[in-house]
Structures are given as C-alpha cells and as structure tokens.
Design an enzyme around this catalytic site. Structure first.
Site, mmCIF file in Angstrom:
data_model
loop_
_atom_site.group_PDB
_atom_site.id
_atom_site.type_symbol
_atom_site.label_atom_id
_atom_site.label_comp_id
_atom_site.label_asym_id
_atom_site.label_seq_id
_atom_site.Cartn_x
_atom_site.Cartn_y
_atom_site.Cartn_z
ATOM 1 N N GLY A 18 2.963 -2.350 26.485
ATOM 2 C CA GLY A 18 3.608 -3.499 27.129
ATOM 3 C C GLY A 18 3.154 -4.866 26.650
ATOM 4 C CG ASN A 20 6.569 -7.199 21.954
ATOM 5 O OD1 ASN A 20 6.715 -8.290 21.404
ATOM 6 N ND2 ASN A 20 6.198 -6.115 21.284
ATOM 7 C CG LEU A 94 18.770 2.610 26.346
ATOM 8 C CD1 LEU A 94 18.811 1.084 26.405
ATOM 9 C CD2 LEU A 94 18.533 3.199 27.733
ATOM 10 C CG ASN A 108 15.047 -2.984 20.450
ATOM 11 O OD1 ASN A 108 14.062 -2.850 21.188
ATOM 12 N ND2 ASN A 108 15.170 -2.312 19.312
ATOM 13 C CG HIS A 110 13.291 -2.332 14.768
ATOM 14 N ND1 HIS A 110 13.018 -1.063 15.237
ATOM 15 C CD2 HIS A 110 13.302 -2.232 13.415
ATOM 16 C CE1 HIS A 110 12.874 -0.238 14.211
ATOM 17 N NE2 HIS A 110 13.047 -0.915 13.097
ATOM 18 C CB SER A 137 14.737 -7.779 13.548
ATOM 19 O OG SER A 137 14.500 -7.670 12.171
ATOM 20 C CB THR A 142 25.548 -1.825 19.034
ATOM 21 O OG1 THR A 142 24.784 -1.391 17.901
ATOM 22 C CG2 THR A 142 25.829 -3.309 18.927
ATOM 23 C CG ASP A 146 16.349 0.288 15.628
ATOM 24 O OD1 ASP A 146 16.229 -0.146 16.784
ATOM 25 O OD2 ASP A 146 15.614 1.167 15.146
ATOM 26 C CD GLU A 175 6.337 -6.419 17.303
ATOM 27 O OE1 GLU A 175 6.572 -6.051 18.472
ATOM 28 O OE2 GLU A 175 5.977 -5.639 16.414
HETATM 29 C C1 GRF Z 1 6.372 -3.057 19.257
HETATM 30 O O1 GRF Z 1 5.910 -2.998 17.933
HETATM 31 C C2 GRF Z 1 7.860 -3.221 19.270
HETATM 32 O O2 GRF Z 1 8.343 -4.000 18.234
HETATM 33 C C3 GRF Z 1 8.334 -1.806 19.110
HETATM 34 O O3 GRF Z 1 7.428 -1.028 19.868
HETATM 35 C C4 GRF Z 1 6.191 -1.721 19.958
HETATM 36 C C5 GRF Z 1 5.894 -1.882 21.399
HETATM 37 O O4 GRF Z 1 4.633 -2.468 21.629
HETATM 38 N N1 GRF Z 1 9.715 -1.670 19.502
HETATM 39 P P1 GRF Z 1 4.288 -3.060 23.054
HETATM 40 O O5 GRF Z 1 4.472 -1.940 24.062
HETATM 41 O O6 GRF Z 1 5.181 -4.204 23.325
HETATM 42 O O7 GRF Z 1 2.835 -3.465 22.976
#
Ligand code: GRF
Length: 220
Positions: A18, A20, A94, A108, A110, A137, A142, A146, A175
């Site tokens: 978590g 992000n 999903l 999302n 990625h 990104s 959709t 990705d 990110e």
């Molecule tokens: C991140 O690298 C994100 O880009 C990818 O999964 C990872 C999740 O990390 N989709 P976190 O749970 O946000 O630490």
C-alpha cells in the site's frame, strides 16, 4: 478552473503493502480517499486505518466466484460514494463487467513505460532487454490488461549497475510523485478524462514537480 466535484471522492484498491495508497493519502490536496479496499489481507489496510481512512477487506478467498467477489467490492465502492477508483497494486484482473460499471472512472499505476511491459515482472524484463530507459505510467483502465489511454509517465535512466531491487526502488520513488499529481490534477480540473481521452487543461502543477536527476515527465 472549476473543480468538477470538490473534494473529489476516491476509492483506492490494494492487495499488499500500500505504499502508493499512502502516497495518495499524504499528498491528497483536492481529493479525499473515502475508502481503501483490499481483495486479500494487506498491510496497506493497517496503514490506511491508522491514517483514519475507511477500510474494507473484501477477501476473495471467501467468495465462490469472481462475479460474486466483484459484486461485493462494487457495492462497497458505491456505498462509499467514491466517484473515482484508483488501483494501486491491486493484484487481480477486473472483469469487463466491473470496468463497465465504473466506466471511464478507473485509474491504474503500472511500473513500466506503457505500452512496454504490460503484466508482471516489469523491472526484470526491462533489465533482461538491456533497456536504457524505464519508468512508470498512470493510465485509464479498460478491459484489456494495462492497455487504456496513458495519462502521464515518468521516465528514468537504467544504470549498468542496476539490479531488479535498485530499479524497482527508483521507480517507486517516481510512482509516489506521479500518482498523487495525476489525481490532484483530475480533482482540480487541470486534467480532464473521457472514456479513452486525456486532456491536460493546465500542466503547470505537473511541470512544477522536482524530479530526481535524469528523470522526465511525459504527459498523455
Ligand atoms: C507498485 O509498483 C505499482 O506500480 C504496481 O504494484 C506495486 C504496488 O506497490 N501496480 P504498493 O502496494 O503501492 O506499495
């Protein structure tokens, strides 16, 4: 600029640590996270709870079909009154039905420069291909994995000395800058999104970000 809905209500879906989600919560300016939901027990749920955010574990292990799990998840999101959904390390694909239900309102993050390296193990694959550039990104979701319109990317140079760990750590720093910037821009009206269209009305906040040396921002 007139914010479309102030503050914009956002649900964040996670499956693990978590980080992000935490970056979104800490940098939320024009939006509010009204729900953090996970499809399995996830450390990020504790982080969200400690931050005073409503959380919900919709454990897919307790459902006998993808459809019933997604119905419960959708109900939780709708009950939270979230207008937008941010996938942040949500490790389940999903269904088209779910995406249709929230059509054009799912984002999302990625860890690659899409359209390169859709799917898993992006850092490992970039290193194996001797890529000189890699990155992250944020895109519209959709039914194709990705594949939706890219909203913004951050690019970094790959060093000869990079390992999967070092590269993923440097990408993660980006990110944590990129996703909050995009969602704040969406909430303030600086960014306008259609089902498959991206329009930056005001790029100033995006360009004001102080990126690590050698990194670049690309707006979709
Ligand atoms: C991140 O690298 C994100 O880009 C990818 O999964 C990872 C999740 O990390 N989709 P976190 O749970 O946000 O630490």
């Amino acid at each position: 600029m007139n914010p479309p809905d102030s503050p914009l209500k956002v649900a964040v879906l996670i499956s693990g640590r978590g980080s992000n989600m935490q970056a979104l919560a800490e940098q939320a300016r024009d939006f509010k996270i009204v729900l953090v939901a996970a499809n399995k027990p996830a450390d990020g749920l504790d982080i969200a709870e400690q931050a005073g955010i409503e959380t919900c574990l919709v454990n897919q292990a307790n459902y006998d079909s993808k459809a019933s799990h997604e119905a419960a998840l959708a109900a939780a999101i709708e009950a939270s009154q979230a207008r937008w959904i941010c996938l942040a390390g949500y490790m389940a694909v999903l269904s088209a039905d779910f995406i249709e239900r929230f059509s054009g309102r799912i984002l999302n993050i990625h860890p690659s420069l899409l359209p390169d390296y859709k799917g898993l193990h992006t850092h490992q694959r970039a290193l194996a291909d001797n890529k000189k550039l890699h990155g992250v990104s944020v895109h519209l979701v959709t039914p194709e994995l990705d594949d939706g319109a890219v909203i913004a990317q951050m690019q970094l140079p790959v060093f000869n000395t990079d390992t999967q760990d070092s590269l993923s750590q440097r990408v993660l720093v980006l990110e944590h800058m990129l996703y909050p910037m995009v969602v704040n821009a969406l909430a303030s009206g600086a960014l306008q999104l259609g089902d498959s269209t991206v329009h930056w009305q005001d790029k100033s906040a995006a360009h004001a970000l102080l990126l690590p040396e050698g990194c670049h921002l690309i707006l979709g």
